[in-house]
Design an enzyme around this catalytic site. Structure first.
Site: not given
Length: 488
Positions: A303, A330, A427
């Site tokens: 991310s 992301h 995540d």
């Protein structure tokens, strides 16, 4: 609570006013100053030392990219880019993220109708994330990984204060390592094997003499290393080849061949046979074509700070890599397409944005499109395809690393190698744990000292899902070793 001081950089007086009002309305922040171009941004950064900068891309004098390069070299500071949702805007945003910007928001323009209030809310959200990570000491300001592959900005020294004598570094006391699973291997000092510099479609530097030295380490923000991981020396990236010297050698070789007398037309049968045998004994050095037949698969989740980390890892994968690589980064729609294009220009393997239903092949990295989940689908023929879906976000993310990782559970016929790198939140941690339980061969977390934000890897480590903790520079060599050394 001390205020977080912000420098706003935008050539539009209207946008400077809008962002100033939005930021000043939040008690956690204070607008330190505003700048209308990149040169003013650099001067004010060196003079005022803001906690964070919002930086527009298109500006006079120095644009956002040029200003960012100088700031990261002279006074490393967290920067949030303001990006227009255009082809040029998305490409420049990806460049900025690889040069050290920590995040970006989409700026309203004529082509895309974005509400000013919505943009202001997004900016405050990014600022609060930056405030949280800086306050906790989790944010790392690291040098760009790509300066060797492109023309870097010429750094013009700006003297703001009287020069100070260099501060001698003191050795940090040893800190006992946190207890981890016995099977977790923490690599203290990793030096990858020498690799040739990749030139396939690479954007070679236009002026080698303008590549700046590394930023002064004394100006970098503190690096809070993970307990038990040595940060005394990280491996250096290979240097750019001296193109001028190569050109001279080729020219000299050509002149030598021209000066030599031509070989006689008459050649004995023995000589001809010897030459033919020699050419057959040395096979041509060509890389095998990607194939849909494989027994290994790599999956990567990342991310904040991911574009920089993906550049480091994917450029270290050779063209004959006998496995596909699935990637979730992301990022909003359109930006993942630009990310894939940019990475493809620098990598020996193929890199592209994934397409629903396409056949998965070796030596290829597939990046999940922004706004869609990506999973693995096995065909009755034994081949594998990409599956994209528009299901609801998971954990606030779409694409989600957990969704991709969980789709790899239940495929014991594949030797799965799983990687979690820099990023906020958790995540991917649960998905990595499920894959570890399901028999995945390798589960790697990026080490704290090379993460821009040590969130996602930390969650996986705390969950006990990690078998190896590696600095960023060590991930690609280990993946290559794991995939090529294990028997099919």
């Amino acid at each position: 609570m001390p205020e977080f001081k912000v420098l706003i950089v935008d050539d539009s007086p209207f946008m400077r006013k809008v962002f100033s009002d939005v930021i000043d309305a939040d008690a956690a922040f204070e607008v330190l100053a505003t700048a209308s171009n990149g040169k003013e941004a650099v001067d004010l950064t060196l003079k005022l030392k803001p906690d964070i900068i919002t930086m527009d891309l298109e500006m006079p004098l120095w644009n956002g990219i040029e200003a960012l390069k100088r700031i990261m070299a002279l006074q490393p500071t967290p920067v949030i880019m303001l990006s227009a949702v255009t082809d040029n805007g998305t490409r420049d945003t990806i460049r900025a993220l690889q040069y050290g910007a920590i995040d970006f928001i989409r700026k309203p323009d004529g082509a895309v109708k974005l509400d000013i209030r919505q943009v202001g809310e997004q900016l405050l959200e990014k600022l609060h994330i930056a405030l949280e990570t800086v306050s906790s000491g989790a944010l790392r300001m690291l040098p760009a990984v790509e300066e060797q592959g492109e023309a870097a900005a010429e750094i013009i020294p700006v003297v703001v204060d009287s020069p100070k004598p260099p501060v001698e570094k003191t050795k940090k006391p040893d800190v006992p390592a946190e207890p981890l699973l016995n099977k977790t291997r923490i690599v203290e000092s990793f030096k990858p094997p020498d690799q040739p510099v990749k030139t396939r479609n690479a954007e070679l530097p236009r002026k080698l003499d303008r590549i700046p030295d590394k930023p002064d380490s004394s100006r970098l923000k503190p690096n809070h290393a993970s307990p038990g991981i040595s940060t005394s020396r990280l491996p250096e990236r290979p240097l750019v080849k001296d193109l001028a010297s190569q050109t001279v050698k080729k020219a000299a070789s050509l002149e030598l061949k021209t000066a030599m007398p031509k070989k006689s037309v008459r050649t004995t049968v023995t000589e001809a046979q010897a030459n033919r045998d020699q050419s057959q004994a040395i096979p041509p050095t060509t890389n095998p074509k990607p194939t849909s037949s494989f027994t290994h698969l790599v999956a990567i989740g990342t991310s904040t700070g991911g574009p920089r980390a993906l550049h480091e890892v994917l450029t270290g994968i050779p063209a004959d890599f006998p496995a596909p690589i699935l990637v979730v980064q992301h990022m909003p729609p359109k930006f993942t397409h630009s990310l894939a294009q940019r990475l493809d220009n620098f990598c020996s393997i193929n890199v592209r944005e994934a397409v629903d239903g396409e056949l998965i092949e070796t030596a290829t990295a597939y990046i999940a499109p922004g706004g869609r989940h990506m999973t693995l689908r096995k065909e009755v023929t034994g081949t594998y395809r990409i599956k994209l879906s528009d299901e609801v976000p998971k954990g606030g993310h779409k694409p989600s690393v957990d969704v991709m990782f969980e789709s790899l559970v239940g495929h014991p016929q594949l030797k799965r190698h799983i990687v979690l790198m820099t990023g906020m939140g958790s995540d991917g941690a649960k998905g990595m744990k499920a894959l570890q339980t399901d028999g995945a061969q390798t589960t790697i977390a990026e080490a704290e000292q090379t993460c821009v934000v040590y969130g996602m890897p930390r969650s996986a480590v705390e969950l006990g899902a990690v078998s190896q903790i590696l600095p960023l520079q060590g991930i690609a060599p280990v993946l290559v070793q794991e995939v090529k050394s294990r028997k099919p």
